[in-house]
Design a protein around this motif. Structure first.
Motif, PDB file in Angstrom:
ATOM      1  N   TRP A  37       0.821  -1.213   0.000  1.00  0.00           N
ATOM      2  CA  TRP A  37       0.000   0.000   0.000  1.00  0.00           C
ATOM      3  C   TRP A  37       0.855   1.262   0.000  1.00  0.00           C
ATOM      4  CZ3 TRP A  37      -4.831  -0.540  -1.158  1.00  0.00           C
ATOM      5  CH2 TRP A  37      -5.569  -1.655  -0.745  1.00  0.00           C
ATOM      6  N   THR A  38       0.385   2.254  -0.738  1.00  0.00           N
ATOM      7  CA  THR A  38       0.943   3.606  -0.674  1.00  0.00           C
ATOM      8  C   THR A  38      -0.212   4.567  -0.450  1.00  0.00           C
ATOM      9  OG1 THR A  38       2.832   3.117  -2.103  1.00  0.00           O
ATOM     10  CG2 THR A  38       2.171   5.424  -1.916  1.00  0.00           C
ATOM     11  N   TYR A  39      -0.088   5.392   0.579  1.00  0.00           N
ATOM     12  CA  TYR A  39      -1.119   6.366   0.932  1.00  0.00           C
ATOM     13  C   TYR A  39      -0.638   7.742   0.488  1.00  0.00           C
ATOM     14  CZ  TYR A  39      -4.465   8.943   3.919  1.00  0.00           C
ATOM     15  OH  TYR A  39      -5.454   9.767   4.385  1.00  0.00           O
ATOM     16  N   SER A  40      -1.379   8.354  -0.445  1.00  0.00           N
ATOM     17  CA  SER A  40      -1.025   9.688  -0.921  1.00  0.00           C
ATOM     18  C   SER A  40      -1.912  10.729  -0.252  1.00  0.00           C
ATOM     19  CB  SER A  40      -1.203   9.782  -2.442  1.00  0.00           C
ATOM     20  OG  SER A  40      -1.042  11.124  -2.876  1.00  0.00           O
ATOM     21  N   HIS A  41      -1.310  11.804   0.239  1.00  0.00           N
ATOM     22  CA  HIS A  41      -2.088  12.888   0.821  1.00  0.00           C
ATOM     23  C   HIS A  41      -2.761  13.745  -0.250  1.00  0.00           C
ATOM     24  CE1 HIS A  41      -1.528  12.857   5.252  1.00  0.00           C
ATOM     25  NE2 HIS A  41      -0.557  12.020   4.926  1.00  0.00           N
ATOM     26  N   TYR A  42      -2.450  13.522  -1.532  1.00  0.00           N
ATOM     27  CA  TYR A  42      -3.228  14.152  -2.596  1.00  0.00           C
ATOM     28  C   TYR A  42      -4.591  13.459  -2.649  1.00  0.00           C
ATOM     29  CZ  TYR A  42       0.961  16.489  -4.361  1.00  0.00           C
ATOM     30  OH  TYR A  42       2.073  17.280  -4.494  1.00  0.00           O
ATOM     31  N   ASP A  43      -5.631  14.166  -2.215  1.00  0.00           N
ATOM     32  CA  ASP A  43      -6.999  13.657  -2.222  1.00  0.00           C
ATOM     33  C   ASP A  43      -7.140  12.312  -1.503  1.00  0.00           C
ATOM     34  OD1 ASP A  43      -8.579  15.695  -3.657  1.00  0.00           O
ATOM     35  OD2 ASP A  43      -7.154  15.268  -5.266  1.00  0.00           O
ATOM     36  N   ARG A  44      -6.204  12.004  -0.606  1.00  0.00           N
ATOM     37  CA  ARG A  44      -6.279  10.809   0.246  1.00  0.00           C
ATOM     38  C   ARG A  44      -6.399   9.518  -0.568  1.00  0.00           C
ATOM     39  NH1 ARG A  44      -4.666  12.686   5.255  1.00  0.00           N
ATOM     40  NH2 ARG A  44      -5.474  14.805   5.488  1.00  0.00           N
ATOM     41  N   LEU A  45      -5.809   9.494  -1.756  1.00  0.00           N
ATOM     42  CA  LEU A  45      -5.865   8.293  -2.589  1.00  0.00           C
ATOM     43  C   LEU A  45      -4.932   7.224  -2.010  1.00  0.00           C
ATOM     44  CD1 LEU A  45      -7.317   7.645  -5.377  1.00  0.00           C
ATOM     45  CD2 LEU A  45      -5.026   7.733  -6.340  1.00  0.00           C
ATOM     46  N   VAL A  46      -5.411   5.982  -1.965  1.00  0.00           N
ATOM     47  CA  VAL A  46      -4.597   4.854  -1.539  1.00  0.00           C
ATOM     48  C   VAL A  46      -4.418   3.919  -2.733  1.00  0.00           C
ATOM     49  CG1 VAL A  46      -4.406   2.888   0.023  1.00  0.00           C
ATOM     50  CG2 VAL A  46      -5.394   5.027   0.843  1.00  0.00           C
ATOM     51  N   ILE A  47      -3.167   3.571  -3.026  1.00  0.00           N
ATOM     52  CA  ILE A  47      -2.818   2.754  -4.187  1.00  0.00           C
ATOM     53  C   ILE A  47      -2.191   1.464  -3.685  1.00  0.00           C
ATOM     54  CG2 ILE A  47      -1.422   2.672  -6.292  1.00  0.00           C
ATOM     55  CD1 ILE A  47      -1.411   5.844  -6.030  1.00  0.00           C
ATOM     56  N   GLY A  48      -2.657   0.322  -4.210  1.00  0.00           N
ATOM     57  CA  GLY A  48      -2.150  -0.942  -3.691  1.00  0.00           C
ATOM     58  C   GLY A  48      -2.028  -2.022  -4.736  1.00  0.00           C
ATOM     59  N   GLY A  49      -1.405  -3.117  -4.317  1.00  0.00           N
ATOM     60  CA  GLY A  49      -1.278  -4.302  -5.152  1.00  0.00           C
ATOM     61  C   GLY A  49      -1.410  -5.551  -4.302  1.00  0.00           C
ATOM     62  N   ALA A  50      -2.059  -6.580  -4.851  1.00  0.00           N
ATOM     63  CA  ALA A  50      -2.250  -7.840  -4.141  1.00  0.00           C
ATOM     64  C   ALA A  50      -1.955  -8.995  -5.086  1.00  0.00           C
ATOM     65  CB  ALA A  50      -3.676  -7.951  -3.604  1.00  0.00           C
ATOM     66  N   VAL A  51      -1.066  -9.906  -4.664  1.00  0.00           N
ATOM     67  CA  VAL A  51      -0.728 -11.084  -5.469  1.00  0.00           C
ATOM     68  C   VAL A  51      -0.909 -12.324  -4.593  1.00  0.00           C
ATOM     69  CG1 VAL A  51       0.986 -12.195  -6.954  1.00  0.00           C
ATOM     70  CG2 VAL A  51       0.977  -9.701  -6.722  1.00  0.00           C
ATOM     71  N   PRO A  52      -2.127 -12.867  -4.523  1.00  0.00           N
ATOM     72  CA  PRO A  52      -2.340 -14.073  -3.729  1.00  0.00           C
ATOM     73  C   PRO A  52      -1.832 -15.306  -4.470  1.00  0.00           C
ATOM     74  CG  PRO A  52      -4.390 -13.397  -4.773  1.00  0.00           C
ATOM     75  CD  PRO A  52      -3.363 -12.365  -5.145  1.00  0.00           C
ATOM     76  N   VAL A  53      -0.964 -16.069  -3.835  1.00  0.00           N
ATOM     77  CA  VAL A  53      -0.423 -17.281  -4.455  1.00  0.00           C
ATOM     78  C   VAL A  53      -0.740 -18.492  -3.585  1.00  0.00           C
ATOM     79  CG1 VAL A  53       1.652 -18.451  -5.297  1.00  0.00           C
ATOM     80  CG2 VAL A  53       1.409 -15.984  -5.616  1.00  0.00           C
TER      81      VAL A  53
END
Length: 276
Positions: A37-53
């Motif tokens: 996860w990356t939390y950006s203070h620009y408009d509180r956008l949260v960007i993430g990635g998930a790789v379930p194996v």
């Protein structure tokens, strides 16, 4: 969770290459059996990635968000860029193949991610914004998304745009999400450039060869910089910045916007002669 703070455009002018990358480039989103996860203070956008194996992954980080669960006051878009996978939303299963999109609205408590085949796992790209209203969970397969063809060979920007979450598509509180595929031998995106001062944007570049790179252009029109981007890396684009790029080969990118206005027409074009 990686926290990224807002950058003043005046301060940005003095940033070194490493400082620009540290502030705006997300280098490692997709890690096996983990949520990144990356939390950006620009408009509180949260960007993430998930790789379930080997295991099922659950949407969490409520302790960082200071809420009882992740989507208590948020909405999220999920786009699969890998093998077939399943997203379970409060027990209901949604199967996503590559380039399918799933929107999950505010108030859903249990969200889980699984892969159909561990040898070719799903790679879920996640983008979340704050929400004050709940909208229904909805899936849009790439096979049902309406393509828009734009660009010319002369401008090296022949591309197909798919709009997933927007005013006339999947409804959301403030998220707008889509995907752009460049044709072979076409490398430019979003040029001539534009600004939208009431919305920030994030780009995920993918479907690139390991040796390929995208030169992502950002900054105010009269003070531009570039970031060299590898496959499956993302960029945080502030409202005051252009967001354009050119690759060493063709590529695909997912664009996601959040902010005050909820319309694609809210943008200010930047003439080519204004870029420096």
């Amino acid at each position: 969770m990686d926290i990224r703070y807002e950058v003043n455009p005046i301060d940005f002018k003095s940033y070194s290459t490493s400082e620009v990358r540290e502030a705006f480039l997300i280098e490692s989103l997709f890690q096996t059996d983990t949520l990144q996860w990356t939390y950006s203070h620009y408009d509180r956008l949260v960007i993430g990635g998930a790789v379930p194996v080997e295991k099922t992954l659950r949407l969490d980080w409520s302790d960082v968000l200071k809420t009882a669960y992740f989507l208590e006051r948020r909405e999220i878009a999920v786009i699969n860029i890998g093998g077939e996978g399943t997203v379970r939303v409060d027990g209901e299963a949604y199967t996503l193949v590559k380039r399918d999109c799933l929107y999950i609205g505010k108030g859903k408590e249990v969200v889980q991610f699984e892969s159909e085949d561990a040898a070719y796992p799903a790679r879920f790209y996640l983008v979340s914004a704050t929400a004050h209203q709940s909208y229904p969970t909805k899936k849009l397969p790439i096979s049902e998304a309406v393509p828009t063809k734009l660009g010319t060979d002369a401008e090296s920007n022949c591309r197909t745009i798919y709009k997933y979450i927007h005013q006339e598509g999947i409804q959301s509180c403030q998220l707008m999400v889509g995907m752009t595929l460049l044709e072979p031998n076409n490398m430019w995106n979003t040029m001539p450039a534009h600004l939208h001062d009431r919305r920030m944007e994030a780009y995920l570049y993918f479907d690139m060869e390991p040796s390929s790179r995208v030169m992502h252009l950002m900054g105010q029109p009269n003070e531009t910089r570039h970031i060299i981007v590898k496959n499956e890396q993302a960029i945080i684009s502030p409202p005051w910045s252009i967001h354009s790029g050119v690759g060493t080969s063709h590529y695909t990118f997912i664009w996601a916007m959040a902010g005050e206005n909820y319309t694609f027409t809210d943008m200010d074009p930047v003439p080519m002669e204004a870029l420096t």
